[in-house]
Write a protein that holds these residues in place. Structure first.
Motif, PDB file in Angstrom:
ATOM      1  N   MET A 271      51.868  52.895  27.439  1.00  0.00           N
ATOM      2  CA  MET A 271      50.831  53.174  28.416  1.00  0.00           C
ATOM      3  C   MET A 271      51.022  52.320  29.665  1.00  0.00           C
ATOM      4  SD  MET A 271      48.344  55.025  29.018  1.00  0.00           S
ATOM      5  CE  MET A 271      46.891  55.185  29.942  1.00  0.00           C
ATOM      6  N   ILE A 272      51.383  51.058  29.467  1.00  0.00           N
ATOM      7  CA  ILE A 272      51.612  50.163  30.603  1.00  0.00           C
ATOM      8  C   ILE A 272      52.733  50.704  31.481  1.00  0.00           C
ATOM      9  CG2 ILE A 272      52.696  47.918  31.102  1.00  0.00           C
ATOM     10  CD1 ILE A 272      49.865  47.432  30.772  1.00  0.00           C
ATOM     11  N   THR A 273      53.777  51.243  30.851  1.00  0.00           N
ATOM     12  CA  THR A 273      54.904  51.781  31.600  1.00  0.00           C
ATOM     13  C   THR A 273      54.456  52.947  32.475  1.00  0.00           C
ATOM     14  OG1 THR A 273      56.392  51.131  29.825  1.00  0.00           O
ATOM     15  CG2 THR A 273      57.215  52.756  31.390  1.00  0.00           C
ATOM     16  N   LYS A 274      53.607  53.811  31.934  1.00  0.00           N
ATOM     17  CA  LYS A 274      53.122  54.951  32.718  1.00  0.00           C
ATOM     18  C   LYS A 274      52.289  54.484  33.907  1.00  0.00           C
ATOM     19  CE  LYS A 274      53.268  58.274  28.992  1.00  0.00           C
ATOM     20  NZ  LYS A 274      52.558  59.185  28.124  1.00  0.00           N
ATOM     21  N   ILE A 275      51.522  53.425  33.729  1.00  0.00           N
ATOM     22  CA  ILE A 275      50.733  52.880  34.831  1.00  0.00           C
ATOM     23  C   ILE A 275      51.662  52.340  35.918  1.00  0.00           C
ATOM     24  CG2 ILE A 275      49.151  51.020  35.493  1.00  0.00           C
ATOM     25  CD1 ILE A 275      47.800  51.438  32.724  1.00  0.00           C
ATOM     26  N   TRP A 276      52.698  51.596  35.522  1.00  0.00           N
ATOM     27  CA  TRP A 276      53.654  51.059  36.493  1.00  0.00           C
ATOM     28  C   TRP A 276      54.399  52.175  37.209  1.00  0.00           C
ATOM     29  CZ3 TRP A 276      53.479  46.760  38.867  1.00  0.00           C
ATOM     30  CH2 TRP A 276      52.977  45.621  38.249  1.00  0.00           C
ATOM     31  N   VAL A 277      54.794  53.203  36.477  1.00  0.00           N
ATOM     32  CA  VAL A 277      55.487  54.335  37.097  1.00  0.00           C
ATOM     33  C   VAL A 277      54.564  55.013  38.113  1.00  0.00           C
ATOM     34  CG1 VAL A 277      56.447  56.637  36.654  1.00  0.00           C
ATOM     35  CG2 VAL A 277      57.102  54.718  35.211  1.00  0.00           C
TER      36      VAL A 277
ATOM     37  N   TRP B 194      64.741  61.482  47.106  1.00  0.00           N
ATOM     38  CA  TRP B 194      65.829  61.804  46.186  1.00  0.00           C
ATOM     39  C   TRP B 194      65.916  60.758  45.069  1.00  0.00           C
ATOM     40  CZ3 TRP B 194      70.095  58.716  45.243  1.00  0.00           C
ATOM     41  CH2 TRP B 194      71.015  59.252  44.356  1.00  0.00           C
ATOM     42  N   ALA B 195      65.850  59.467  45.443  1.00  0.00           N
ATOM     43  CA  ALA B 195      65.937  58.397  44.445  1.00  0.00           C
ATOM     44  C   ALA B 195      64.751  58.460  43.478  1.00  0.00           C
ATOM     45  CB  ALA B 195      65.995  57.038  45.127  1.00  0.00           C
ATOM     46  N   LEU B 196      63.573  58.713  44.007  1.00  0.00           N
ATOM     47  CA  LEU B 196      62.379  58.820  43.171  1.00  0.00           C
ATOM     48  C   LEU B 196      62.516  59.971  42.180  1.00  0.00           C
ATOM     49  CD1 LEU B 196      59.421  57.858  42.699  1.00  0.00           C
ATOM     50  CD2 LEU B 196      58.755  59.608  44.335  1.00  0.00           C
ATOM     51  N   PHE B 197      62.955  61.118  42.666  1.00  0.00           N
ATOM     52  CA  PHE B 197      63.130  62.284  41.791  1.00  0.00           C
ATOM     53  C   PHE B 197      64.184  62.006  40.727  1.00  0.00           C
ATOM     54  CE2 PHE B 197      65.336  66.288  40.819  1.00  0.00           C
ATOM     55  CZ  PHE B 197      64.287  66.975  40.236  1.00  0.00           C
ATOM     56  N   ALA B 198      65.305  61.414  41.118  1.00  0.00           N
ATOM     57  CA  ALA B 198      66.388  61.132  40.167  1.00  0.00           C
ATOM     58  C   ALA B 198      65.930  60.154  39.086  1.00  0.00           C
ATOM     59  CB  ALA B 198      67.606  60.584  40.908  1.00  0.00           C
ATOM     60  N   GLU B 199      65.207  59.125  39.471  1.00  0.00           N
ATOM     61  CA  GLU B 199      64.735  58.135  38.494  1.00  0.00           C
ATOM     62  C   GLU B 199      63.694  58.724  37.544  1.00  0.00           C
ATOM     63  OE1 GLU B 199      65.842  54.992  37.770  1.00  0.00           O
ATOM     64  OE2 GLU B 199      67.446  55.661  39.080  1.00  0.00           O
ATOM     65  N   LEU B 200      62.784  59.507  38.080  1.00  0.00           N
ATOM     66  CA  LEU B 200      61.775  60.139  37.216  1.00  0.00           C
ATOM     67  C   LEU B 200      62.429  61.117  36.247  1.00  0.00           C
ATOM     68  CD1 LEU B 200      58.785  60.802  39.635  1.00  0.00           C
ATOM     69  CD2 LEU B 200      58.869  59.189  37.730  1.00  0.00           C
TER      70      LEU B 200
ATOM     71  N   LEU C 140      55.230  55.222  42.028  1.00  0.00           N
ATOM     72  CA  LEU C 140      55.249  56.552  42.639  1.00  0.00           C
ATOM     73  C   LEU C 140      54.309  56.591  43.838  1.00  0.00           C
ATOM     74  CD1 LEU C 140      56.041  59.577  42.556  1.00  0.00           C
ATOM     75  CD2 LEU C 140      54.152  59.910  40.982  1.00  0.00           C
ATOM     76  N   ALA C 141      53.100  56.068  43.669  1.00  0.00           N
ATOM     77  CA  ALA C 141      52.131  56.054  44.764  1.00  0.00           C
ATOM     78  C   ALA C 141      52.640  55.212  45.938  1.00  0.00           C
ATOM     79  CB  ALA C 141      50.786  55.520  44.271  1.00  0.00           C
ATOM     80  N   LEU C 142      53.207  54.041  45.651  1.00  0.00           N
ATOM     81  CA  LEU C 142      53.726  53.189  46.726  1.00  0.00           C
ATOM     82  C   LEU C 142      54.901  53.846  47.452  1.00  0.00           C
ATOM     83  CD1 LEU C 142      53.557  49.666  45.048  1.00  0.00           C
ATOM     84  CD2 LEU C 142      52.158  50.521  46.936  1.00  0.00           C
ATOM     85  N   THR C 143      55.770  54.495  46.698  1.00  0.00           N
ATOM     86  CA  THR C 143      56.916  55.168  47.323  1.00  0.00           C
ATOM     87  C   THR C 143      56.454  56.331  48.189  1.00  0.00           C
ATOM     88  OG1 THR C 143      58.313  54.537  45.463  1.00  0.00           O
ATOM     89  CG2 THR C 143      59.128  56.292  46.883  1.00  0.00           C
TER      90      THR C 143
END
Length: 150
Positions: free
Chosen positions: A1-7, A52-58, A11-14
């Motif tokens: 759950m913590i990981t999803k919050i960080w992601v 592009w980087a955000l999409f690739a990482e997700l 995502l919001a910051l990016t």
């Protein structure tokens, strides 16, 4: 759950960064100076790279998570690691598991689950670049119908 919050936070910051840069780039494009227009065009490239980087990482994270669940459903035993109080693996146990999994991968190089475990072993040994490469290979093999299912 913590990981999803960080992601979600990243995502919001990016996305905030992307929209801010897009706005600045558009403002600069409206300036009469050629230098400002050139800077505006250059600034518009940065959000594209970020998206592009955000999409690739997700995409990588979601595929790796899917494979992890699939590995668990196959009841394949995980790595045999000695853990420190912090929860991180000891260097010796990580290196032993890394050698064991590398030997198994050389014997069966088309087995996606071994490649995934190799990625986990590299991660436990602190080798993030190698871990990501091995997990990418596992994702590729898992999508290949000719590879072994276990």
């Amino acid at each position: 759950m913590i990981t999803k919050i960080w992601v979600g936070l990243m995502l919001a910051l990016t996305l905030f960064y992307v929209f801010t840069l897009l706005g600045r780039g558009i403002i600069l494009l409206q300036e009469p100076s050629l230098i400002a227009v050139a800077m505006g065009l250059a600034i518009l490239v940065l959000p594209l790279v970020a998206l592009w980087a955000l999409f690739a990482e997700l995409q990588f994270g979601l595929k790796a998570q899917r494979l992890s669940r699939r590995l668990i459903s196959l009841d394949i035993p995980g790595l045999d690691l000695e853990l420190r109080a912090s929860g991180r693996a000891t260097k010796d146990s990580a290196n032993k598991e890394l050698e064991r999994i590398q030997d198994a991968v050389t014997k069966d190089p088309k087995n996606w689950s071994l490649w995934f475990q190799l990625g986990e072993a590299h991660d436990a040994a602190g080798e993030r670049k190698n871990a990501r490469a091995a997990i990418r290979k596992a994702i590729q093999l898992a999508n290949d119908p000719d590879s072994a299912d276990q």
